[in-house]
Design a protein around this motif. Structure first.
Motif, PDB file in Angstrom:
ATOM      1  N   SER A  50       0.830  -1.203   0.000  1.00  0.00           N
ATOM      2  CA  SER A  50       0.000   0.000   0.000  1.00  0.00           C
ATOM      3  C   SER A  50       0.863   1.250   0.000  1.00  0.00           C
ATOM      4  O   SER A  50       2.065   1.200   0.278  1.00  0.00           O
ATOM      5  N   GLU A  51       0.222   2.357  -0.322  1.00  0.00           N
ATOM      6  CA  GLU A  51       0.908   3.642  -0.289  1.00  0.00           C
ATOM      7  C   GLU A  51      -0.122   4.749  -0.134  1.00  0.00           C
ATOM      8  O   GLU A  51      -1.272   4.621  -0.560  1.00  0.00           O
ATOM      9  N   PHE A  52       0.273   5.809   0.523  1.00  0.00           N
ATOM     10  CA  PHE A  52      -0.547   7.012   0.620  1.00  0.00           C
ATOM     11  C   PHE A  52       0.349   8.166   1.035  1.00  0.00           C
ATOM     12  O   PHE A  52       1.510   7.978   1.398  1.00  0.00           O
ATOM     13  N   CYS A  53      -0.189   9.366   0.954  1.00  0.00           N
ATOM     14  CA  CYS A  53       0.567  10.570   1.295  1.00  0.00           C
ATOM     15  C   CYS A  53      -0.002  11.217   2.545  1.00  0.00           C
ATOM     16  O   CYS A  53      -1.205  11.182   2.783  1.00  0.00           O
ATOM     17  N   ILE A  54       0.884  11.812   3.309  1.00  0.00           N
ATOM     18  CA  ILE A  54       0.498  12.610   4.467  1.00  0.00           C
ATOM     19  C   ILE A  54       0.756  14.062   4.080  1.00  0.00           C
ATOM     20  O   ILE A  54       1.849  14.405   3.609  1.00  0.00           O
ATOM     21  N   ALA A  55      -0.235  14.908   4.276  1.00  0.00           N
ATOM     22  CA  ALA A  55      -0.090  16.332   3.978  1.00  0.00           C
ATOM     23  C   ALA A  55       0.691  17.010   5.108  1.00  0.00           C
ATOM     24  O   ALA A  55       0.441  16.756   6.286  1.00  0.00           O
ATOM     25  N   VAL A  56       1.648  17.849   4.736  1.00  0.00           N
ATOM     26  CA  VAL A  56       2.451  18.602   5.705  1.00  0.00           C
ATOM     27  C   VAL A  56       2.513  20.059   5.259  1.00  0.00           C
ATOM     28  O   VAL A  56       2.378  20.355   4.075  1.00  0.00           O
ATOM     29  N   ASP A  57       2.695  20.971   6.212  1.00  0.00           N
ATOM     30  CA  ASP A  57       2.793  22.385   5.866  1.00  0.00           C
ATOM     31  C   ASP A  57       3.990  22.653   4.960  1.00  0.00           C
ATOM     32  O   ASP A  57       3.887  23.376   3.983  1.00  0.00           O
ATOM     33  N   GLU A  58       5.131  22.089   5.312  1.00  0.00           N
ATOM     34  CA  GLU A  58       6.324  22.230   4.484  1.00  0.00           C
ATOM     35  C   GLU A  58       7.318  21.147   4.847  1.00  0.00           C
ATOM     36  O   GLU A  58       7.232  20.539   5.909  1.00  0.00           O
ATOM     37  N   ILE A  59       8.256  20.917   3.949  1.00  0.00           N
ATOM     38  CA  ILE A  59       9.306  19.932   4.182  1.00  0.00           C
ATOM     39  C   ILE A  59      10.597  20.706   4.353  1.00  0.00           C
ATOM     40  O   ILE A  59      11.031  21.413   3.438  1.00  0.00           O
ATOM     41  N   LEU A  60      11.190  20.596   5.534  1.00  0.00           N
ATOM     42  CA  LEU A  60      12.399  21.354   5.842  1.00  0.00           C
ATOM     43  C   LEU A  60      13.671  20.578   5.536  1.00  0.00           C
ATOM     44  O   LEU A  60      14.743  21.154   5.484  1.00  0.00           O
ATOM     45  N   GLY A  61      13.541  19.283   5.340  1.00  0.00           N
ATOM     46  CA  GLY A  61      14.703  18.464   5.050  1.00  0.00           C
ATOM     47  C   GLY A  61      14.452  17.026   5.441  1.00  0.00           C
ATOM     48  O   GLY A  61      13.380  16.676   5.921  1.00  0.00           O
ATOM     49  N   VAL A  62      15.450  16.208   5.236  1.00  0.00           N
ATOM     50  CA  VAL A  62      15.379  14.792   5.585  1.00  0.00           C
ATOM     51  C   VAL A  62      16.587  14.492   6.460  1.00  0.00           C
ATOM     52  O   VAL A  62      17.700  14.927   6.160  1.00  0.00           O
ATOM     53  N   SER A  63      16.355  13.781   7.554  1.00  0.00           N
ATOM     54  CA  SER A  63      17.471  13.425   8.414  1.00  0.00           C
ATOM     55  C   SER A  63      17.269  12.025   8.967  1.00  0.00           C
ATOM     56  O   SER A  63      16.147  11.528   9.050  1.00  0.00           O
ATOM     57  N   GLN A  64      18.379  11.400   9.308  1.00  0.00           N
ATOM     58  CA  GLN A  64      18.326  10.080   9.930  1.00  0.00           C
ATOM     59  C   GLN A  64      18.383  10.268  11.442  1.00  0.00           C
ATOM     60  O   GLN A  64      19.164  11.081  11.944  1.00  0.00           O
ATOM     61  N   ILE A  65      17.539   9.529  12.143  1.00  0.00           N
ATOM     62  CA  ILE A  65      17.495   9.624  13.597  1.00  0.00           C
ATOM     63  C   ILE A  65      17.866   8.254  14.150  1.00  0.00           C
ATOM     64  O   ILE A  65      17.149   7.283  13.928  1.00  0.00           O
TER      65      ILE A  65
END
Length: 94
Positions: A28-43
């Motif tokens: 399956s797949e779907f999208c989550i709406a977000v105000d903005e994307i500030l970057g991608v990081s590994q935690i």
């Protein structure tokens, strides 16, 4: 999906043109709406503190929280949730 609405809160989106984060696995797949994307990081796993189990829905879909108060979502848990499955075809019917 507006995740705030899904989790039982009022809509949290404040942007007129929100971004989308795609969650996907082999089924399956779907999208989550977000105000903005500030970057991608590994935690790293060791830097995530577990949330206390509660009566609210957010604890079902979160791995925990980081020291700088970032909430870490559990993508696979969201993808497994049957209430998010839409079994409907929308198209021309060809």
């Amino acid at each position: 999906i507006d995740l705030c609405v899904f989790l039982g809160m009022s809509s949290c989106l404040t942007s007129d043109h929100p971004g989308l984060v795609l969650l996907a696995d082999g089924n399956s797949e779907f999208c989550i709406a977000v105000d903005e994307i500030l970057g991608v990081s590994q935690i790293p796993d060791h830097s995530i503190k577990a949330l206390p189990k509660g009566e609210n829905r957010i604890s079902e879909y979160c791995l925990g929280i980081t020291v700088d108060l970032k909430t870490v979502l559990d993508g696979p848990a969201l993808l497994r949730d049957e209430s998010l499955v839409v079994n409907e075809y929308v198209g021309t019917g060809r």
